[in-house]
Enzyme design. Structure first.
Site, short mmCIF file in Angstrom:
data_model
loop_
_atom_site.label_atom_id
_atom_site.label_comp_id
_atom_site.label_asym_id
_atom_site.label_seq_id
_atom_site.Cartn_x
_atom_site.Cartn_y
_atom_site.Cartn_z
N TYR A 106 3.27 5.25 6.18
CA TYR A 106 2.64 5.46 4.89
C TYR A 106 1.49 6.46 4.98
O TYR A 106 0.70 6.44 5.91
CB TYR A 106 2.09 4.14 4.34
N THR B 293 0.80 -1.23 0.00
CA THR B 293 0.00 0.00 0.00
C THR B 293 0.84 1.28 0.00
O THR B 293 0.28 2.37 0.08
CB THR B 293 -0.95 0.03 1.22
#
Length: 272
Positions: free
Chosen positions: A42, A10
């Protein structure tokens, strides 16, 4: 829980359409890509984990869920607190694996103690590391003992094969899984007009598949290696899922190996 050879990454998904990314992740789960990787880093520390939470809502038991703690948070107390924050963002009560994102300045002893505390509490089922070379792996092994390091997540694609020199052999000797991130080169996949790209295209044509599938299957040719490509659209997810069943011949593997030589062993482990 069995972990599929091809999973879903991701990183940088915050740059994609959120609803499309969620649809892609769910499609991946439908296709068996149940190894789902994220990290507190992230999406500026929030976006990806909350996005993953939406993708796995109602399907948590299907997923082998992985997140990572930043080295700056990786003291004994800090790693436990970071894990709690990740669990809250992910909407779950446990992680299947929790990783130290890269070697940092805090002593690894405290990080390992935090991980073991989290295992004992049922907050994580296993733990590992990311971006670790052999020297750092040896230090963790000495602290934790054999059989505790679940995996080492590292950069690995056709034009960056440095881990094959020492990291992969070390991990295989210690029963540590190798998880390849950015297996398509983070936007720099071999051009179809390049010599290597032509080799991939030729092999892909023979099998009725895409060059991306050929590349992915080459990277996971060893039983110790898994891969977590990122895909934010359903067509790309389907392409990745189909790579798991592709069978390359020894001659084809040798052609790819020759087209993308691993080169000399670098002084430091390559990372992104």
């Amino acid at each position: 829980m069995a972990v599929p050879v091809i999973g879903q990454g991701t990183w940088q998904m915050e740059d994609d359409d959120a609803e499309g990314a969620i649809r892609a992740l769910r499609a991946g789960l439908d296709l068996g890509l149940t190894h789902l990787d994220t990290a507190e880093l992230y999406g500026h520390g929030r976006v990806e984990e909350t996005l993953v939470a939406k993708a796995i809502a109602g399907r948590r038991d299907e997923v082998f869920l992985v997140s990572k703690v930043m080295p700056s948070n990786a003291t004994r107390r800090g790693a436990v607190a970071a894990c709690e924050r990740s669990l809250k963002r992910l909407g779950t009560d446990r992680l299947d694996c929790y990783l130290l994102h890269w070697p940092g300045s805090h002593p690894l002893e405290g990080t390992v103690e935090a991980f073991e505390e989290l295992v004992a509490a049922g907050k994580i089922r296993s733990w590992g590391v990311s971006n670790f070379g052999v020297e750092d792996l040896e230090e963790v092994l000495a602290l934790a003992g054999k059989g505790r390091i679940a995996c080492n997540q590292v950069l690995y694609h056709l034009e960056e094969r440095a881990i094959e020199h020492a990291v992969v052999p070390w991990c295989e000797s210690q029963g540590v899984a190798v998880v390849a991130y950015s297996p398509f080169g983070n936007g720099h996949f071999p051009s179809p007009t390049s010599a290597g790209g032509k080799v991939l295209a030729s092999i892909a044509k023979a099998h009725g598949v895409t060059p991306f599938q050929v590349a992915l299957q080459f990277l996971v040719r060893r039983p110790s290696v898994f891969a977590i490509p990122k895909a934010s659209d359903v067509a790309h997810v389907r392409d990745n899922a189909s790579a798991a069943s592709l069978k390359l011949t020894q001659e084809e593997l040798q052609r790819i190996d020759a087209a993308f030589p691993k080169g000399a062993e670098p002084d430091e482990l390559p990372v992104i």
